[in-house]
Enzyme design. Structure first.
Site, PDB file in Angstrom:
ATOM      1  N   LYS A  81     -55.131  38.234   3.795  1.00 14.17           N
ATOM      2  CA  LYS A  81     -56.500  38.379   3.299  1.00 14.17           C
ATOM      3  C   LYS A  81     -56.564  39.428   2.176  1.00 14.17           C
ATOM      4  O   LYS A  81     -55.731  40.334   2.107  1.00 14.17           O
ATOM      5  CB  LYS A  81     -57.468  38.723   4.435  1.00 14.17           C
ATOM      6  CG  LYS A  81     -57.554  40.187   4.789  1.00 14.17           C
ATOM      7  CD  LYS A  81     -58.859  40.508   5.542  1.00 14.17           C
ATOM      8  CE  LYS A  81     -58.955  42.022   5.735  1.00 14.17           C
ATOM      9  NZ  LYS A  81     -60.204  42.522   6.227  1.00 14.17           N
ATOM     10  N   LYS A 101     -52.728  47.522  11.856  1.00 12.49           N
ATOM     11  CA  LYS A 101     -52.869  48.861  11.276  1.00 12.49           C
ATOM     12  C   LYS A 101     -51.828  49.816  11.825  1.00 12.49           C
ATOM     13  O   LYS A 101     -51.348  50.691  11.112  1.00 12.49           O
ATOM     14  CB  LYS A 101     -54.283  49.401  11.501  1.00 12.49           C
ATOM     15  CG  LYS A 101     -55.319  48.689  10.643  1.00 12.49           C
ATOM     16  CD  LYS A 101     -56.588  49.495  10.492  1.00 12.49           C
ATOM     17  CE  LYS A 101     -57.544  48.806   9.532  1.00 12.49           C
ATOM     18  NZ  LYS A 101     -58.883  49.376   9.535  1.00 12.49           N
ATOM     19  N   LYS A 153     -59.280  45.703   0.982  1.00 12.39           N
ATOM     20  CA  LYS A 153     -59.623  46.787   0.075  1.00 12.39           C
ATOM     21  C   LYS A 153     -58.718  47.992   0.236  1.00 12.39           C
ATOM     22  O   LYS A 153     -58.739  48.885  -0.591  1.00 12.39           O
ATOM     23  CB  LYS A 153     -61.094  47.161   0.207  1.00 12.39           C
ATOM     24  CG  LYS A 153     -61.522  47.741   1.524  1.00 12.39           C
ATOM     25  CD  LYS A 153     -63.008  47.994   1.378  1.00 12.39           C
ATOM     26  CE  LYS A 153     -63.795  48.082   2.631  1.00 12.39           C
ATOM     27  NZ  LYS A 153     -63.277  48.936   3.655  1.00 12.39           N
TER      28      LYS A 153
HETATM   29  P1  AMP Z   1     -63.622  45.849   5.509  1.00 11.13           P
HETATM   30  O1  AMP Z   1     -63.176  45.638   4.114  1.00 11.13           O
HETATM   31  O2  AMP Z   1     -62.518  45.498   6.473  1.00 11.13           O
HETATM   32  O3  AMP Z   1     -64.287  47.148   5.787  1.00 11.13           O
HETATM   33  O4  AMP Z   1     -64.738  44.750   5.760  1.00 11.13           O
HETATM   34  C1  AMP Z   1     -66.086  44.846   5.386  1.00 11.13           C
HETATM   35  C2  AMP Z   1     -66.710  43.483   5.520  1.00 11.13           C
HETATM   36  O5  AMP Z   1     -66.179  42.595   4.527  1.00 11.13           O
HETATM   37  C3  AMP Z   1     -66.429  42.798   6.861  1.00 11.13           C
HETATM   38  O6  AMP Z   1     -67.561  42.017   7.217  1.00 11.13           O
HETATM   39  C4  AMP Z   1     -65.255  41.922   6.568  1.00 11.13           C
HETATM   40  O7  AMP Z   1     -65.140  40.822   7.452  1.00 11.13           O
HETATM   41  C5  AMP Z   1     -65.563  41.476   5.147  1.00 11.13           C
HETATM   42  N1  AMP Z   1     -64.322  41.189   4.424  1.00 11.13           N
HETATM   43  C6  AMP Z   1     -63.341  42.066   4.142  1.00 11.13           C
HETATM   44  N2  AMP Z   1     -62.347  41.482   3.468  1.00 11.13           N
HETATM   45  C7  AMP Z   1     -62.697  40.178   3.318  1.00 11.13           C
HETATM   46  C8  AMP Z   1     -62.083  39.041   2.725  1.00 11.13           C
HETATM   47  N3  AMP Z   1     -60.905  39.121   2.120  1.00 11.13           N
HETATM   48  N4  AMP Z   1     -62.736  37.870   2.765  1.00 11.13           N
HETATM   49  C9  AMP Z   1     -63.943  37.788   3.357  1.00 11.13           C
HETATM   50  N5  AMP Z   1     -64.579  38.808   3.944  1.00 11.13           N
HETATM   51  C10 AMP Z   1     -63.976  39.992   3.933  1.00 11.13           C
END
Ligand code: AMP
Ligand code: TRP
Length: 332
Positions: free
Chosen positions: A195, A112, A198
């Site tokens: 990955k 980040k 979002k």
């Molecule tokens: P975040 O989007 O980083 O706020 O993540 C929210 C939740 O979604 C966390 O538990 C992450 O580990 C999961 N997560 C986010 N992106 C992915 C992805 N591409 N594949 C699987 N899990 C994800």
């Protein structure tokens, strides 16, 4: 006694298919069996610049998406992090126990910081400590997260150890990460070595939960695939196809082998057409429910308030025990 589950997602960008498969879908499966708390990490969102009006709107939007995806606000405690002031307070106590060198090694911080060279603030640096506070406040047994959060969970567990060494046991429960095997890391559609995120600037890289069917189709059909023609699960050599197969497998309930058999001799295009249809089928009812929920913000606000009241009862008790252990004067 049911085990306590806690998880959340940062209120930035758009919730994606990756969030659904890697996180929310698992949360949903746990809601009947466990005592579950799911929250909207809006304080975490402030580690990057946010437009205030957009942040507020997005918090309601994520909440509505949680519900539309099947999380029940009665069965679970669903709340916004900032409505419980105990998160920030416990984070401070834990900050004073966290070595800077430890935070310096965090992969997510490094990534980040590289992306936000103009705004490497202390919040971005101490983000994992706030996350530890989120978990420890509710005496969580299990924390279901994607692979990317494993390192943060390790810090949280170490902080329990540091705290106990200094102040004794009995204040926090030691949490365990729970990382799903398949789908723990859904990859970007255009660059399957990264990955699906979002907060990706290029929206072609992800499918948002509330994308309309046309957009979903377009994004999946233009997903990067690999050279060759065979449809095989081989993440090393065919990361693009492997990613599509994982998404397909989770949404359809079919095993990867079964899919390999189904698509033997077929072309990548076939797989994409079918997958696009499956994703549209899965997300269309979610989108409709979401649009409906967003029509009534007062109702959403009320539900959030109820969630916050239930959550705060627990948070207050943990913070009281913490203050007592560290020698702060209690409030009577
Ligand atoms: P975040 O989007 O980083 O706020 O993540 C929210 C939740 O979604 C966390 O538990 C992450 O580990 C999961 N997560 C986010 N992106 C992915 C992805 N591409 N594949 C699987 N899990 C994800
Ligand atoms: N850092 C997590 C993410 O970006 C979100 C989060 C914040 C979280 N606090 C948490 C997840 C506590 C689990 C438990 O994905």
């Amino acid at each position: 006694m049911k085990k306590t589950i806690l998880s959340g997602s940062t209120v930035t960008g758009d919730l994606t298919l990756g969030n659904y498969i890697g996180a929310i879908n698992n949360w949903k499966r746990m809601q009947d069996e466990y005592d579950c708390l799911y929250f909207l990490a809006d304080l975490h969102a402030l580690t990057v610049h946010q437009d205030p009006a957009v942040l507020r709107e997005r918090t309601y939007s994520f909440f509505a998406q949680y519900i539309a995806l099947g999380l029940d606000p009665q069965k679970n405690i669903i709340f916004a992090q900032s409505q419980i002031h105990e998160h920030a307070e416990l984070a401070w106590i834990l900050t004073c126990l966290t070595p800077m060198g430890y935070l310096n090694r965090m992969t997510q911080f490094k990534e980040k910081a590289e992306k936000n060279v103009k705004n490497i603030n202390a919040g971005l640096f101490s983000y994992p400590v706030l996350m530890a506070a989120d978990i420890l406040l509710y005496q969580a047994d299990l924390v279901p997260v994607g692979e990317d959060q494993k390192q943060h969970l390790e810090l949280c567990r170490d902080l329990v150890g540091y705290f106990e060494n200094r102040y004794g046991k009995g204040v926090f429960k030691m949490p365990e990460p729970s990382i799903g095997k398949v789908g723990a890391r859904i990859m970007s559609l255009q660059d399957p070595t990264k990955k699906m995120s979002k907060s990706d600037d290029n929206e072609k890289n992800y499918v948002s939960i509330i994308d309309d069917p046309k957009k979903i189709e377009k994004k999946i059909k233009s997903a990067a695939t690999d050279s060759g023609t065979e449809i095989k699960y081989d993440p090393e050599n065919k990361p693009g196809v492997a990613n599509l197969l994982v998404i397909f497998s989770i949404l359809s309930g079919k095993s990867l082998e079964q899919l390999e058999n189904d698509y033997a001799g077929k072309m990548y295009g076939h797989l994409k057409v079918d997958l696009a249809e499956l994703v549209v089928q899965t997300l269309t009812p979610v989108r409709e429910r979401y649009l409906d929920l967003m029509k009534n913000k007062d109702h959403l606000h009320q539900l959030l308030q109820q969630g916050a009241d239930r959550a705060q009862e627990r948070a207050r008790e943990t913070l009281r025990k913490t203050y007592e252990a560290v020698g702060l004067i209690s409030r009577s």
